[in-house]
Scaffold this active site. Sequence first.
Site, PDB file in Angstrom:
ATOM      1  N   CYS A  53       2.813 -41.235 -45.500  1.00 31.47           N
ATOM      2  CA  CYS A  53       4.218 -41.223 -45.086  1.00 31.47           C
ATOM      3  C   CYS A  53       4.351 -41.622 -43.622  1.00 31.47           C
ATOM      4  O   CYS A  53       3.424 -41.458 -42.824  1.00 31.47           O
ATOM      5  CB  CYS A  53       4.817 -39.831 -45.280  1.00 31.47           C
ATOM      6  SG  CYS A  53       4.895 -39.303 -47.001  1.00 31.47           S
ATOM      7  N   GLU A  55       6.085 -40.243 -41.237  1.00 29.68           N
ATOM      8  CA  GLU A  55       6.019 -39.118 -40.305  1.00 29.68           C
ATOM      9  C   GLU A  55       4.568 -38.774 -39.962  1.00 29.68           C
ATOM     10  O   GLU A  55       4.221 -38.566 -38.801  1.00 29.68           O
ATOM     11  CB  GLU A  55       6.712 -37.881 -40.908  1.00 29.68           C
ATOM     12  CG  GLU A  55       8.165 -38.096 -41.217  1.00 29.68           C
ATOM     13  CD  GLU A  55       8.443 -38.614 -42.629  1.00 29.68           C
ATOM     14  OE1 GLU A  55       9.529 -38.303 -43.144  1.00 29.68           O
ATOM     15  OE2 GLU A  55       7.591 -39.327 -43.208  1.00 29.68           O
TER      16      GLU A  55
END
Length: 137
Positions: A53, A55
């Site tokens: 991901c 993040e």
Amino acid sequence: MISPEELVAKAREAARNAHVPYSHFHVGAAVVADGRVYTGVNIESASYGLTLCAERSALASAISAGDKQVSEIAVACVDAPDGAPLNTRTPCGACRQWMIDLAPDAVIHIDGGVDEQGKPVIHSMHVRDLLPNAFQL
């Protein structure tokens, strides 16, 4: 100091580099760590569990560079339609746990698209509010 609007803009810009051959859902993230900005994107794998991901990509970049004091995180899901509910734009559970582990006191800014007047909408909260009662050792 960088404003939430500027940080979200960096996340939106980073999202263009996402590798998303399966979902076609471009996500970018930008984190401020020790005063520097690091970006990351989602990188998909045919083995879905190996997908990274945005993040976690951005947090890993900051930590890899030696900057560990994360104060802010911005996330932009640029393919989410304007007006889509907040829960369609927030980080997944794995990312929330990384944030609790690596940036428990950070503020997260979530790109909410634009309003009826074309102005950016940003939802800001503390990481602990994003994952209350988080698992911790």
